[in-house]
Design an enzyme around this catalytic site. Structure first.
Site, mmCIF file in Angstrom:
data_model
loop_
_atom_site.group_PDB
_atom_site.id
_atom_site.type_symbol
_atom_site.label_atom_id
_atom_site.label_comp_id
_atom_site.label_asym_id
_atom_site.label_seq_id
_atom_site.Cartn_x
_atom_site.Cartn_y
_atom_site.Cartn_z
ATOM 1 N N GLY A 1 11.174 -9.365 -19.114
ATOM 2 C CA GLY A 1 10.418 -7.767 -19.634
ATOM 3 C C GLY A 1 9.586 -8.132 -20.791
ATOM 4 O O GLY A 1 9.722 -9.707 -21.805
ATOM 5 N N LYS B 1 12.224 -4.990 -29.383
ATOM 6 C CA LYS B 1 12.701 -6.317 -30.413
ATOM 7 C C LYS B 1 10.895 -6.213 -30.881
ATOM 8 O O LYS B 1 10.578 -6.404 -32.435
ATOM 9 C CB LYS B 1 11.931 -7.587 -29.464
ATOM 10 C CG LYS B 1 13.775 -7.511 -29.403
ATOM 11 C CD LYS B 1 13.772 -9.238 -28.181
ATOM 12 C CE LYS B 1 15.266 -8.978 -27.730
ATOM 13 N NZ LYS B 1 15.330 -10.297 -27.491
ATOM 14 N N CYS C 1 9.768 -9.900 -25.764
ATOM 15 C CA CYS C 1 10.146 -10.164 -24.201
ATOM 16 C C CYS C 1 12.051 -10.200 -24.484
ATOM 17 O O CYS C 1 12.382 -10.172 -25.579
ATOM 18 C CB CYS C 1 9.835 -11.441 -24.085
ATOM 19 S SG CYS C 1 8.532 -12.330 -24.290
ATOM 20 N N ASP C 2 12.023 -9.936 -23.521
ATOM 21 C CA ASP C 2 14.417 -10.187 -22.597
ATOM 22 C C ASP C 2 13.943 -10.566 -21.279
ATOM 23 O O ASP C 2 12.997 -9.723 -20.578
ATOM 24 C CB ASP C 2 14.308 -8.810 -23.163
ATOM 25 C CG ASP C 2 16.009 -9.033 -23.578
ATOM 26 O OD1 ASP C 2 16.807 -9.624 -24.892
ATOM 27 O OD2 ASP C 2 16.455 -8.973 -22.929
ATOM 28 N N SER C 3 15.181 -11.186 -21.990
ATOM 29 C CA SER C 3 15.642 -11.584 -20.195
ATOM 30 C C SER C 3 17.018 -11.265 -19.565
ATOM 31 O O SER C 3 17.540 -11.386 -20.422
ATOM 32 C CB SER C 3 14.956 -12.942 -19.581
ATOM 33 O OG SER C 3 13.757 -13.762 -20.434
#
Length: 197
Positions: A107, A54, A70-72
């Site tokens: 992340g 991203k 960010c990623d969850s």
């Protein structure tokens, strides 16, 4: 070294609000990266990779910026879960989550175009879900809040009433870890105060 523009490569209003709450007014530029391209079974590696992709998608658009991606995902019994695709999937997810414990992985990636540096890390928080009734699950799914969130619940919304406790960083469950944010900025040579407005 000057202070670069802080760019958030995410459409998440929760992440934007977290940053604003600690004095950072990010320039929001959603990446629109196709997450289905990435197939990784390790949740920590998955969120780090997705966050990096991203940020990498957005970074070329900004010459002197600090780009955050960010990623969850939520892992329950070793199985990874992102956003449910529809109400039925959200309902089935909650049938599995209720009375159970999950691990929320987020992340965090910074790409510093000024210094030509990348930093990739993740944070994990344990989330203990209440033994909610089917009536409560159906009522919650009807709000459609679970469809917008990794793990089918919003810690900063109605879903918080179904969380009995957490172990670890609270803001990580909302969207990004503020303590980790401060540490990562320091590792890149910045103070979080540099970005206060």
């Amino acid at each position: 070294m000057g202070t670069p523009t802080f760019v958030l490569a995410s459409a998440s209003t929760a992440r934007r609000r977290l940053l604003q709450n600690v004095g950072i007014q990010p320039f929001v530029c959603p990446s629109d990266f196709d997450e289905s391209q990435i197939q990784i079974e390790n949740p920590a590696e998955l969120v780090e990779t997705l966050a990096l992709r991203k940020a990498e998608t957005v970074a070329p658009n900004f010459q002197s910026a600090l780009v955050m991606g960010c990623d969850s995902v939520l892992a329950i019994n070793g199985e990874i879960h992102g956003k449910p695709v529809n109400r039925e999937e959200a309902r089935q997810r909650w049938m599995m989550m209720r009375g159970n414990c999950g691990e929320l992985f987020t992340g965090h990636v910074f790409i510093d175009n000024l210094q030509k540096l990348n930093l990739v890390k993740h944070q994990v928080t344990k989330v203990y879900f209440a033994s909610v009734s089917l009536t409560e699950i159906d009522a919650y799914v009807a709000t459609e809040e679970p469809l917008k969130c990794a793990g089918a619940f919003a810690m900063e919304g109605k879903g918080s009433v179904f969380v009995e406790k957490i172990e670890g960083c609270y803001s990580n469950v909302v969207g990004l870890s503020l303590p980790l944010l401060r540490i990562m900025l320091a590792q890149m040579g910045y103070s979080i105060a540099d970005f206060w407005i």
